[in-house]
Write a protein that holds these residues in place. Structure first.
Motif, PDB file in Angstrom:
ATOM      1  N   GLN A  96      -7.236   0.677  -8.347  1.00  0.00           N
ATOM      2  CA  GLN A  96      -7.207   2.143  -8.269  1.00  0.00           C
ATOM      3  C   GLN A  96      -6.059   2.742  -9.047  1.00  0.00           C
ATOM      4  OE1 GLN A  96      -6.670   0.133  -5.707  1.00  0.00           O
ATOM      5  NE2 GLN A  96      -8.720  -0.011  -4.822  1.00  0.00           N
ATOM      6  N   TYR A 102       0.834  -1.210   0.000  1.00  0.00           N
ATOM      7  CA  TYR A 102       0.000   0.000   0.000  1.00  0.00           C
ATOM      8  C   TYR A 102       0.868   1.259   0.000  1.00  0.00           C
ATOM      9  CZ  TYR A 102      -3.879  -3.100   1.292  1.00  0.00           C
ATOM     10  OH  TYR A 102      -4.824  -4.084   1.308  1.00  0.00           O
ATOM     11  N   ARG A 108     -17.302  -0.849  -5.457  1.00  0.00           N
ATOM     12  CA  ARG A 108     -16.654  -2.041  -4.898  1.00  0.00           C
ATOM     13  C   ARG A 108     -15.201  -2.126  -5.393  1.00  0.00           C
ATOM     14  NH1 ARG A 108     -14.985  -7.176  -5.879  1.00  0.00           N
ATOM     15  NH2 ARG A 108     -15.385  -7.032  -8.102  1.00  0.00           N
ATOM     16  N   GLN A 109     -15.027  -1.928  -6.687  1.00  0.00           N
ATOM     17  CA  GLN A 109     -13.675  -2.052  -7.222  1.00  0.00           C
ATOM     18  C   GLN A 109     -12.772  -0.926  -6.732  1.00  0.00           C
ATOM     19  OE1 GLN A 109     -13.417  -2.985 -11.379  1.00  0.00           O
ATOM     20  NE2 GLN A 109     -15.282  -4.224 -11.339  1.00  0.00           N
ATOM     21  N   TRP A 110     -13.297   0.276  -6.771  1.00  0.00           N
ATOM     22  CA  TRP A 110     -12.490   1.424  -6.329  1.00  0.00           C
ATOM     23  C   TRP A 110     -12.061   1.246  -4.866  1.00  0.00           C
ATOM     24  CZ3 TRP A 110     -14.657   4.812  -2.582  1.00  0.00           C
ATOM     25  CH2 TRP A 110     -13.835   5.896  -2.246  1.00  0.00           C
ATOM     26  N   SER A 111     -12.942   0.666  -4.041  1.00  0.00           N
ATOM     27  CA  SER A 111     -12.647   0.609  -2.603  1.00  0.00           C
ATOM     28  C   SER A 111     -11.889  -0.648  -2.191  1.00  0.00           C
ATOM     29  CB  SER A 111     -13.948   0.710  -1.798  1.00  0.00           C
ATOM     30  OG  SER A 111     -14.803  -0.375  -2.098  1.00  0.00           O
ATOM     31  N   THR A 112     -11.799  -1.649  -3.087  1.00  0.00           N
ATOM     32  CA  THR A 112     -11.139  -2.898  -2.703  1.00  0.00           C
ATOM     33  C   THR A 112      -9.623  -2.723  -2.707  1.00  0.00           C
ATOM     34  OG1 THR A 112     -12.961  -4.215  -3.552  1.00  0.00           O
ATOM     35  CG2 THR A 112     -10.852  -5.334  -3.298  1.00  0.00           C
ATOM     36  N   PHE A 113      -9.028  -2.891  -1.532  1.00  0.00           N
ATOM     37  CA  PHE A 113      -7.583  -2.682  -1.341  1.00  0.00           C
ATOM     38  C   PHE A 113      -7.160  -1.291  -1.789  1.00  0.00           C
ATOM     39  CE2 PHE A 113      -7.465  -7.431  -2.490  1.00  0.00           C
ATOM     40  CZ  PHE A 113      -7.839  -7.773  -1.215  1.00  0.00           C
ATOM     41  N   HIS A 114      -7.983  -0.301  -1.531  1.00  0.00           N
ATOM     42  CA  HIS A 114      -7.564   1.068  -1.824  1.00  0.00           C
ATOM     43  C   HIS A 114      -6.332   1.368  -0.979  1.00  0.00           C
ATOM     44  CE1 HIS A 114      -7.350   5.249  -2.639  1.00  0.00           C
ATOM     45  NE2 HIS A 114      -8.438   5.233  -3.373  1.00  0.00           N
ATOM     46  N   PRO A 115      -5.204   1.651  -1.625  1.00  0.00           N
ATOM     47  CA  PRO A 115      -3.974   1.740  -0.841  1.00  0.00           C
ATOM     48  C   PRO A 115      -3.971   2.900   0.152  1.00  0.00           C
ATOM     49  CG  PRO A 115      -3.599   2.418  -3.118  1.00  0.00           C
ATOM     50  CD  PRO A 115      -4.981   1.853  -3.057  1.00  0.00           C
ATOM     51  N   GLU A 116      -4.697   3.940  -0.170  1.00  0.00           N
ATOM     52  CA  GLU A 116      -4.671   5.118   0.708  1.00  0.00           C
ATOM     53  C   GLU A 116      -5.671   4.982   1.856  1.00  0.00           C
ATOM     54  OE1 GLU A 116      -5.297   8.703  -1.538  1.00  0.00           O
ATOM     55  OE2 GLU A 116      -5.329   9.994   0.230  1.00  0.00           O
ATOM     56  N   PHE A 117      -6.717   4.194   1.653  1.00  0.00           N
ATOM     57  CA  PHE A 117      -7.831   4.215   2.601  1.00  0.00           C
ATOM     58  C   PHE A 117      -8.067   2.870   3.294  1.00  0.00           C
ATOM     59  CE2 PHE A 117      -9.314   7.365  -0.779  1.00  0.00           C
ATOM     60  CZ  PHE A 117      -8.690   8.436  -0.152  1.00  0.00           C
ATOM     61  N   THR A 118      -6.974   2.169   3.574  1.00  0.00           N
ATOM     62  CA  THR A 118      -7.124   0.883   4.262  1.00  0.00           C
ATOM     63  C   THR A 118      -6.905   1.028   5.757  1.00  0.00           C
ATOM     64  OG1 THR A 118      -6.545  -0.301   2.260  1.00  0.00           O
ATOM     65  CG2 THR A 118      -6.240  -1.496   4.297  1.00  0.00           C
ATOM     66  N   TYR A 119      -6.318   2.149   6.173  1.00  0.00           N
ATOM     67  CA  TYR A 119      -6.146   2.412   7.604  1.00  0.00           C
ATOM     68  C   TYR A 119      -6.757   3.760   7.957  1.00  0.00           C
ATOM     69  CZ  TYR A 119      -3.438  -1.747   7.297  1.00  0.00           C
ATOM     70  OH  TYR A 119      -3.079  -3.052   7.073  1.00  0.00           O
ATOM     71  N   ARG A 148     -10.289  11.341   1.390  1.00  0.00           N
ATOM     72  CA  ARG A 148      -8.993  11.927   1.723  1.00  0.00           C
ATOM     73  C   ARG A 148      -9.145  12.944   2.852  1.00  0.00           C
ATOM     74  NH1 ARG A 148      -5.651  13.418  -3.185  1.00  0.00           N
ATOM     75  NH2 ARG A 148      -5.301  11.167  -3.117  1.00  0.00           N
ATOM     76  N   GLU A 192     -13.339  10.027  -3.598  1.00  0.00           N
ATOM     77  CA  GLU A 192     -11.945  10.035  -3.165  1.00  0.00           C
ATOM     78  C   GLU A 192     -11.626  11.312  -2.381  1.00  0.00           C
ATOM     79  OE1 GLU A 192      -9.336   7.478  -4.660  1.00  0.00           O
ATOM     80  OE2 GLU A 192      -7.711   8.838  -5.162  1.00  0.00           O
ATOM     81  N   ASN A 202      -9.603  10.849   5.928  1.00  0.00           N
ATOM     82  CA  ASN A 202      -8.374  10.169   6.343  1.00  0.00           C
ATOM     83  C   ASN A 202      -7.394  11.144   6.992  1.00  0.00           C
ATOM     84  OD1 ASN A 202      -6.702   7.832   6.513  1.00  0.00           O
ATOM     85  ND2 ASN A 202      -5.479   8.622   4.808  1.00  0.00           N
TER      86      ASN A 202
END
Ligand code: HEM
Ligand code: SF4
Lengths: 97, 174, 551
Positions: B150, B116, C150-161, C235, C231, C238
């Motif tokens: 993404q 990530y 679903r696709q945009w949010s799956t393993f979204h690197p910025e929004f996983t934590y 952001r 997004e 986040n």
């Protein structure tokens, strides 16, 4: 005065277990080692919290119990449910026998 | 402790100063927290030696907008891996402000977050393990997944654009 | 319906393998429970009172027959023969073994399903109207956009934590059946003055210990711009959402503390920077997704089916079921059939392996293999010919799936509560069962009309009690279960958080208390008024009086 035992969930299948007299883990609360009083309780929990047990059980903690005619019974209802199974599915969990 | 960058372990060439520490007299490479950079900007950019800034959670990367070409490195501190603010800072620095220097993740940097971080623009990771373990972890983490939904600034091709290419190819073939 | 292509399939398989490795590392002692917990949660694995719990995502509540059949198989193979459908349109299994979960996930992957992001501080499964693509009142099918989310949010690197979990709900219809105003982001499709269809964006709704109805940050965002706008919101959240206190970490608290205008300003400022960028989705791509959700091959039928009318006239039980459980379809000659998972005295939302398999079969026979899960914990066969309703009903009835109570007082939402949940302060299922038994008489239920009772076993509000017309919250008072009643909540487009009526009731008293509220309503309602309408007209006092008298 206050009797306690240590409970946890078993790592591989997640089921409820109790620390026994010989240092093992049993599904049957009546086989658990009983600690009487705060100090004995803390010692028992310390024994259950050693890192080596991290591959056996998850999240050990102390619960209060009472000695009743038919065996050990936790004082909190939450723990009673854990020793038996869901009250709404008496066919499942340990109560199912 | 090991720093992994570009598929190898690199030396620590930077001294990180806190808010109060004296500036070293020579040409050492130093990293200062953003707050100190803002206060002592003139002195710091007038010094010889490399300059970097550390971003902590709550900082605004936009504060560096006019100074990015003076900075060789920006470190982003993750006090706990669960604090994900640094991911946004990285994307703002890379994709919006165009920072080209080293972007290093420090603090609670663990294997399962490295992919990530990379996707958000980090290119260096400071891990708590020794050299070999750190390198193995970073390598494993970066190739654990191969499909990306993404678009970020990391240059990876997204599933959407691969699909579009495929549709276009089908169309021109027919 | 959406079918995975090789990219989706690859991603889920890689994830399944990754988790298999993580479980192996955990069992062998390579990683500790503290290191493993967040990894298992990201894959939907909780540790509950009695065992592990696996939460499987049902994206936007849509299932194909083969998927539902597989859910039934998984219930039998890895669990004790049942599963629990939740208010999040997901399904939970209560007894899987950790060392078998990787196999269960592989079996799910075979039918294009997974447990990704069903827990953790990330963007969760996107929910929507269970009647999407079928409802007569729909502006547009929201599911193409849900799939893109679903696709945009799956393993979204910025929004996983993120600071906390994040839930998005979408409605394509003015009659909101997806409770979008009590989600972190609610999207309501509507038409702007230029006649284009887009989304109203509502932010900061939520339940839990501090319930809020969400506020509109933008009246209209076009379809092409939806993802850059989402997004931008994420952001801002986040970066600025609170992380010092997990009870104040949801976006609703941020919106509440800085105010909706400031939130709007931050989001618009962020959006201005990214709106032309790579997240802009062009019309061709949208069209591609709309095509994936194209209506099934409906026959051209008259909307009046004489056979159906005759059956209704002859069979009162059937006509009762039609009256409550069958809803208007946009295609003439078709109807939407709701399958109640609330038999009188049953466990709300539970379905056995064979029930799931039967509904899967029936969906193939009668509904183009399409099944939906509702946030009210029922199932839906969305595209049934009116002419087939009678035979469908007869088969459902044989399997105890034809309770005629949709939207009625016995169609209760209930979270698992203390019977399963490690966080609970009281049981909720037994209470729903007793209320259901008390009001079992169907004529009486029909007479009472729409009345939504929602029960949670603790303040986390998984059972949506805040938005129940009558809400019930189970608490613990010195070791005894007791129940607090709220009135006037509403999850619809007129969303409202219920108000606490007063002191709580013991387990023994609470069913009588509910009945006295209903009796009061029946006594004072005006023609055509539902319970919630009467409450809005007369307010809390008359109801408080029957609950507490002079107390
Ligand atoms: C069984 C294990 C579960 C755990 C540990 C759990 C935990 C939680 C927690 C901690 C919250 C509060 C979040 C907050 O306020 O920030 C919450 C909210 C919620 N949960 Fe659960 N829950 C569980 C099961 C369920 C089930 C079975 C459902 C559906 C029936 C569900 C649906 C929801 C919903 C709808 C909310 C409220 C909406 C929101 O504010 O997010 N959860 N859950
Ligand atoms: S409301 Fe409380 S008791 Fe019910 S499922 Fe959620 S966390 Fe558990």
């Amino acid at each position: 005065m206050s009797l306690q035992v240590v409970t946890a969930n078993r790592l591989d299948d997640g089921l409820v277990v109790f620390l026994t007299a010989d240092g093992g883990w049993s599904e049957n609360i009546d086989q658990s080692r009983i600690a009487d009083g705060k100090e004995a309780g803390d010692a028992l929990l310390a024994e259950a919290s050693v890192p080596e047990l991290d591959t056996v059980i998850v999240g050990p903690y102390l619960i209060e119990v009472e000695q009743q005619d038919d065996g050990l019974v936790p004082t909190k209802y939450r723990e009673v449910l854990r020793t038996k199974g869901p009250s709404v599915r008496q066919d499942l969990g340990y109560q199912a026998g | 402790m090991a720093i992994v960058k570009n598929d190898s372990v690199i030396d620590q060439e930077w001294i990180t100063l806190d808010a109060e520490a004296d500036l070293p007299p020579g040409e050492e490479n130093i990293i200062v927290p953003l707050a100190r950079f803002k206060e002592e900007r003139e002195t710091l950019i007038g010094r010889n030696g490399g300059l970097g800034v550390q971003l902590n959670p709550g900082d605004a990367p936009e504060d560096l907008a006019n100074d990015l070409d003076r900075l060789s490195i920006i470190t982003v501190h993750f006090p706990a891996y669960t604090d994900g603010r640094g991911y946004s800072y990285a994307r703002v620095l890379r994709e919006r402000l165009g920072f080209k220097g080293e972007l290093r993740a420090i603090g609670d940097v663990l294997r399962d977050q490295i992919l990530y971080m990379h996707r958000c623009g980090f290119d260096a990771y400071e891990l708590k393990n020794d050299d070999d373990v750190s390198l193995t972890k970073v390598r494993a983490a970066l190739k654990e997944m191969t499909v990306y939904y993404q678009p970020t600034g990391d240059g990876r091709v997204t599933a959407a654009s691969l699909r579009e290419r495929r549709r276009a190819a089908l169309k021109s073939a027919s | 319906m959406y079918r995975y292509d090789d990219f989706d399939r690859q991603l889920v398989l890689e994830r399944t393998e990754q988790f298999r490795e993580q479980v192996k590392r955990r069992l062998s002692g390579d990683i500790t429970e503290d290191q493993f917990r967040p990894l298992r949660l990201m894959n939907g694995v909780y540790l509950q009172l009695h065992a592990y719990m696996l939460r499987v995502a049902v994206p936007y509540g849509t299932l194909r027959a083969d998927q539902l059949r597989q859910l039934g198989y998984i219930a039998r193979r890895y669990d004790k023969g049942y599963g629990h459908f939740t208010t999040r349109q997901n399904i939970q299994y209560n007894w899987p073994k950790l060392d078998e979960i990787p196999d269960a996930l592989l079996d799910l992957a075979k039918v294009e399903m997974h447990a990704i992001q069903t827990s953790g501080n990330c963007i969760r499964n996107t929910t929507t109207d269970q009647y999407a693509g079928a409802a007569a009142d729909e502006i547009e099918d929201p599911r193409p956009y849900c799939e893109l989310i679903r696709q945009w949010s799956t393993f979204h690197p910025e929004f996983t934590y993120l600071p906390r979990k994040f839930k998005i709900a979408v409605t394509g219809s003015p009659n909101d059946r997806a409770a979008v105003k009590v989600h972190d982001i609610g999207l309501r499709m509507h038409q702007n003055d230029a006649g284009e269809v887009g989304f109203e964006v509502i932010v900061g709704g939520g339940l839990g210990r501090t319930p809020f109805v969400g506020k509109t940050v933008r009246d209209f965002i076009g379809k092409n711009d939806l993802f850059s706008y989402l997004e931008a919101i994420l952001r801002v959240y986040n970066r600025f959402g609170r992380r010092d206190n997990k009870y104040k970490a949801r976006i609703k608290i941020l919106v509440h503390e800085i105010g909706v205008e400031e939130m709007q300003r931050l989001v618009e400022e962020e959006w201005a920077q990214i709106k032309g960028g790579s997240l802009r989705v062009d019309d061709a791509e949208i069209a591609h997704y709309i095509e994936q959700f194209a209506p099934p091959a409906f026959e051209t039928l008259s909307d009046d089916d004489s056979e159906f009318e005759r059956r209704k006239a002859e069979n009162r039980e059937f006509s009762n079921w039609v009256r409550s459980n069958v809803i208007a379809h946009k295609q003439p000659g078709y109807a939407i059939a709701n399958v109640s998972l609330k038999p009188i005295g049953g466990i709300p939302g539970d379905a056995t392996d064979t029930q799931m398999e039967l509904v899967a079969d029936l969906s193939e026979q009668y509904s183009f293999g399409d099944v939906r899960v509702t946030h009210e914990q029922n199932l839906v066969l969305p595209h049934v010919k009116k002419a087939d309703l009678f035979s469908l009903w007869a088969e459902l009835k044989n399997a105890n799936l034809a309770t005629a109570n949709l939207g009625y007082v016995t169609d209760i939402i209930s979270c698992p509560g203390l019977d399963y949940c490690a966080l609970a302060t009281a049981r909720s299922i037994p209470l729903s069962q007793r209320i259901s038994e008390r009001f079992s008489d169907l004529d009486r239920q029909h007479d009472i009309g729409e009345l939504k009772i929602k029960i949670s076993g603790c303040i986390n509000a998984c059972g949506h009690h805040h938005v129940g017309h009558i809400g019930i919250l189970g608490l613990d008072k010195r070791g005894k279960e007791f129940y607090q009643i709220t009135l006037g909540g509403d999850a619809s487009e007129n969303a409202e958080i219920g108000k606490i009526a007063g002191a709580g009731f013991s387990e023994a008293e609470v069913v009588d208390a509910i009945e006295s509220l209903v009796t009061k309503y029946l006594g004072i309602r005006e023609t055509g008024e539902r319970f919630i309408d009467t409450y809005r007209r007369v307010g809390m006092d008359p109801f408080k009086e029957v609950l507490y008298g002079d107390r």
